[in-house]
Design an enzyme around this catalytic site. Sequence first.
Site, mmCIF file in Angstrom:
data_model
loop_
_atom_site.group_PDB
_atom_site.id
_atom_site.type_symbol
_atom_site.label_atom_id
_atom_site.label_comp_id
_atom_site.label_asym_id
_atom_site.label_seq_id
_atom_site.Cartn_x
_atom_site.Cartn_y
_atom_site.Cartn_z
ATOM 1 C CE LYS A 70 -16.178 0.356 -5.654
ATOM 2 N NZ LYS A 70 -16.203 0.970 -6.968
ATOM 3 C CD GLN A 104 -5.591 4.135 3.021
ATOM 4 O OE1 GLN A 104 -6.183 4.985 2.361
ATOM 5 N NE2 GLN A 104 -5.659 4.095 4.329
ATOM 6 C CG ASP A 110 -4.082 12.224 -0.537
ATOM 7 O OD1 ASP A 110 -5.092 12.742 -0.023
ATOM 8 O OD2 ASP A 110 -3.794 11.018 -0.428
#
Length: 278
Positions: free
Chosen positions: A50, A90, A113
């Site tokens: 972040k 995640q 991703d």
Amino acid sequence: MVTLLDGTIIAQALREKLKTRVEKLLRPPTLSIIQVGSDPASTVYVKNQKLKGEEIGIDTKIHQFNEITEVDLIHFISNELKNDDAIIVQLPLPKSIRTQKIISMIRPDQDVDGLHFINVGRRRLGYVEDVFWPCTPLACIEILNYYNIEIEGKHAVIVGRSNLVGRPLATFLEQRNATITQCHSRSKPLSKYTVQGDILIAAIGKARIITSDMVKEEAIVIDVGMNRDEKGKLCGDVDFKKVKEKCSFITPVPGGIGPITVMELFDNTVLASERKQN
Ligand code: NAP
């Protein structure tokens, strides 16, 4: 004489380019990071992402759930995050939640991703438009490009076949006209394959498992692994000290693939936003 493939300088250069691209957009790119559970290492990792994203100008949000059902998570992604440019989850998720089910609920154009089956299929078919590649394979290619290392015609041996690293990397290098050998935990003896690699990429997750006798003279060695050794020290899958005496190029750990991978995530995020805004 060995050349160290320094990921930190490449990451720095990528960061500057990304800042310029973000400045040209009408609004900041938005990235949502989903974390289920409170694993301390994951928490540190996502907070770090972040901060780094915000340095570039990416509006990065962490959605952390101590507990959530699969149905509620699907609902959250489909409704609350539908306007975000980019979403990552995640991993690993708790066993009660099917990873592939969740990934398939992220729209392919948000899947930075590159794990959605549509992105996987497009890549395998050789499409270049509207496709996301996972960040670590992108980082491996980036480092080879930066140091002007020819891929075409080389024999690339990849140890590891995960969906996030080994598999897409094999597709990527094959499309760059390398000849590929993909190894995994049942490749016996592993050294039989690794000694043949002009380019040897280790994405295993076992500290210093690639020893110098497993490496071809003058090979280009890329170490994706991030492990802790018995003393708790961060190290790769490659026995760096000994292997560097034998090969022509090698990535250190830390300071090799890791810093570039983070920037590739932001590169994909900015790309997702550009595709939407332009
Ligand atoms: P993974 O999903 O656990 O996959 C590991 C792969 O290594 C599997 O294909 C496995 O084979 C293979 N393997 C395990 N033991 C082996 C052995 N003794 N001999 C040969 N192959 C073996 O891990 P991953 O997500 O791909 O990550 C791999 C490593 O890269 C980890 O250390 C991870 O932390 C690191 N990583 C680093 C970055 C970065 O930015 N630097 C990014 C992603 C991952 P099977 O398929 O047969 O089980």
